[in-house]
Scaffold this active site. Sequence first.
Site, mmCIF file in Angstrom:
data_model
loop_
_atom_site.group_PDB
_atom_site.id
_atom_site.type_symbol
_atom_site.label_atom_id
_atom_site.label_comp_id
_atom_site.label_asym_id
_atom_site.label_seq_id
_atom_site.Cartn_x
_atom_site.Cartn_y
_atom_site.Cartn_z
ATOM 1 N N GLY A 239 -12.570 -4.430 3.113
ATOM 2 C CA GLY A 239 -13.599 -5.343 2.540
ATOM 3 C C GLY A 239 -13.862 -6.466 3.396
ATOM 4 C CB ALA A 240 -13.914 -6.650 7.042
ATOM 5 C CB SER A 241 -19.026 -6.145 4.976
ATOM 6 O OG SER A 241 -18.916 -5.539 3.629
ATOM 7 C CB ILE B 89 -11.791 -12.995 0.618
ATOM 8 C CG1 ILE B 89 -12.068 -14.151 -0.461
ATOM 9 C CG2 ILE B 89 -10.326 -13.240 1.164
ATOM 10 C CD1 ILE B 89 -11.324 -13.554 -1.670
ATOM 11 C CB SER C 140 -6.979 -11.307 -9.719
ATOM 12 O OG SER C 140 -7.537 -12.275 -10.830
ATOM 13 C CE1 TYR D 32 -11.280 -7.175 -9.855
ATOM 14 C CE2 TYR D 32 -10.789 -8.988 -11.069
ATOM 15 C CZ TYR D 32 -10.923 -8.480 -9.882
ATOM 16 O OH TYR D 32 -10.542 -9.348 -8.957
HETATM 17 N N1 LIG Z 1 -14.158 -13.668 -6.064
HETATM 18 C C1 LIG Z 1 -13.287 -13.976 -7.003
HETATM 19 O O1 LIG Z 1 -13.384 -14.898 -7.730
HETATM 20 C C2 LIG Z 1 -11.842 -13.163 -6.802
HETATM 21 C C3 LIG Z 1 -10.904 -13.769 -7.433
HETATM 22 C C4 LIG Z 1 -9.675 -12.978 -7.436
HETATM 23 C C5 LIG Z 1 -9.168 -11.858 -6.714
HETATM 24 N N2 LIG Z 1 -10.398 -11.602 -5.982
HETATM 25 C C6 LIG Z 1 -10.378 -10.348 -4.977
HETATM 26 O O2 LIG Z 1 -10.651 -10.775 -3.603
HETATM 27 C C7 LIG Z 1 -11.154 -9.542 -3.087
HETATM 28 C C8 LIG Z 1 -12.253 -9.815 -2.088
HETATM 29 O O3 LIG Z 1 -13.244 -10.138 -3.041
HETATM 30 P P1 LIG Z 1 -14.314 -11.079 -2.509
HETATM 31 O O4 LIG Z 1 -14.475 -12.020 -3.480
HETATM 32 O O5 LIG Z 1 -14.326 -11.575 -1.107
HETATM 33 O O6 LIG Z 1 -15.792 -10.098 -3.040
HETATM 34 P P2 LIG Z 1 -16.896 -9.585 -2.308
HETATM 35 O O7 LIG Z 1 -17.577 -10.480 -1.500
HETATM 36 O O8 LIG Z 1 -17.769 -8.970 -3.059
HETATM 37 O O9 LIG Z 1 -16.296 -8.823 -0.997
HETATM 38 C C9 LIG Z 1 -15.836 -7.526 -1.594
HETATM 39 C C10 LIG Z 1 -15.623 -6.687 -0.060
HETATM 40 O O10 LIG Z 1 -14.993 -5.419 -0.472
HETATM 41 C C11 LIG Z 1 -15.952 -4.299 -0.056
HETATM 42 N N3 LIG Z 1 -15.893 -3.094 -0.801
HETATM 43 C C12 LIG Z 1 -16.098 -2.962 -2.145
HETATM 44 N N4 LIG Z 1 -16.315 -1.765 -2.405
HETATM 45 C C13 LIG Z 1 -15.819 -1.164 -1.215
HETATM 46 C C14 LIG Z 1 -15.806 0.420 -1.181
HETATM 47 N N5 LIG Z 1 -15.980 1.259 -2.197
HETATM 48 N N6 LIG Z 1 -15.148 0.656 -0.158
HETATM 49 C C15 LIG Z 1 -15.024 0.006 1.075
HETATM 50 N N7 LIG Z 1 -15.247 -1.395 0.903
HETATM 51 C C16 LIG Z 1 -15.509 -2.091 -0.318
HETATM 52 C C17 LIG Z 1 -16.971 -4.927 0.243
HETATM 53 O O11 LIG Z 1 -18.021 -4.488 1.139
HETATM 54 P P3 LIG Z 1 -19.084 -3.395 0.959
HETATM 55 O O12 LIG Z 1 -19.894 -3.658 -0.154
HETATM 56 O O13 LIG Z 1 -19.844 -3.573 2.302
HETATM 57 O O14 LIG Z 1 -18.445 -1.824 1.002
HETATM 58 C C18 LIG Z 1 -16.792 -6.397 0.506
HETATM 59 O O15 LIG Z 1 -16.694 -6.652 2.046
HETATM 60 C C19 LIG Z 1 -11.236 -8.237 -3.919
HETATM 61 O O16 LIG Z 1 -10.046 -7.645 -3.845
HETATM 62 C C20 LIG Z 1 -11.149 -9.163 -5.397
HETATM 63 O O17 LIG Z 1 -10.849 -8.481 -6.297
HETATM 64 C C21 LIG Z 1 -11.569 -12.354 -5.999
#
Ligand SMILES: NC(=O)c1ccc[n+]([C@@H]2O[C@H](COP(=O)([O-])OP(=O)(O)OC[C@H]3O[C@@H](n4cnc5c(N)ncnc54)[C@H](OP(=O)(O)O)[C@@H]3O)[C@@H](O)[C@H]2O)c1
Length: 290
Positions: free
Chosen positions: A38-40, A43, A168, A182
């Site tokens: 999820g590096a694109s 976080i 989370s 989720y």
């Molecule tokens: N944002 C919050 O409030 C929050 C709170 C608690 C925990 N988290 C956790 O933090 C982590 C990162 O989330 P974020 O907030 O940075 O969200 P984000 O900006 O939506 O990033 C999610 C990342 O996961 C990748 N991803 C999603 N589906 C995928 C798939 N099927 N295969 C490969 N890669 C996939 C996405 O890339 P592509 O779309 O390019 O595949 C993107 O790089 C998650 O595990 C989330 O549950 C987030």
Amino acid sequence: MFTAYKYSFPELILFPPIGFNEERLRERLKGKTILITGASFGIGESLAYKLANTGVHLILVARTAEKLNSIKNKIEKQGGYVSVFPADLSKPAEVAALLPIIHQLPGGVDIVVNNAGKSIRRSINDSLDRQHDFTRTMAINYFGPVQLLLSLIPVLEKNKGHVINISSVSVLLAPAPYWAAYQASKSAFDNWFRCTSPELNATGVSTTSIYLPLVKTRMIAPTAKYQKMPAMNPDHVAAIICRAIINKRRKYAPWWLVFGQLASVIFRYPWEALNTYWLKKKLMDQKQLS
Ligand SMILES: NC(=O)c1ccc[n+]([C@@H]2O[C@H](COP(=O)([O-])OP(=O)(O)OC[C@H]3O[C@@H](n4cnc5c(N)ncnc54)[C@H](OP(=O)(O)O)[C@@H]3O)[C@@H](O)[C@H]2O)c1
């Protein structure tokens, strides 16, 4: 290294800034390989940039190839070393195709940051014809990382590596309506990881669970009410991960989470009653409007 974020006063109290020693991070990562899923975006992207100058070999995985390539170009301009592997980690065949590439690396992998994730907020009545919401959240938040780690554990053991799970705070608090898909999938992996952690620790692999509150990424963008709520900066989360890489602490959670956990136990029934009252009122308001 301390960075000042544009936080409101409540955010400063809830998410006090933390620093980390860049020199120690460089020492820790010298000659190492780190896999970030999820590096694109969000976080994962922030973490990739934070690690750009550490000399580590970054392996970046996500679905959006163009975005991964643009991150690679930017980091390589700063002298970093990056490999990108576009893959949908919710598809077992794509994970299976990625694994031999990682195993073929001369030193394998030293650190895995399990960060890729998908969030869905939807009422159960709006989900009656959406079984796929439950299968796709389980696929990316649970089965994908399990498949990845089952294959990588031997190499992590050999390298005395480190696995960091981005979880989370919600998995440690009382469940909330609309979050069935989720929360069940994030809880599933959190439990899997906590069950396996002592086994991994016993073989020399460090493990860290990072429990996050709201973070300002595209993940929370669709939920209007979250836009006004206190939320962390993804770069701040990246700093927390860097610190975890250095000190290998088993758990990071915001200071107030323990009070939330206590309240989740003590006020379980009032919380459930409050939710039922609020949802009934919402249904009645909707009926009156229609
Ligand atoms: N944002 C919050 O409030 C929050 C709170 C608690 C925990 N988290 C956790 O933090 C982590 C990162 O989330 P974020 O907030 O940075 O969200 P984000 O900006 O939506 O990033 C999610 C990342 O996961 C990748 N991803 C999603 N589906 C995928 C798939 N099927 N295969 C490969 N890669 C996939 C996405 O890339 P592509 O779309 O390019 O595949 C993107 O790089 C998650 O595990 C989330 O549950 C987030």
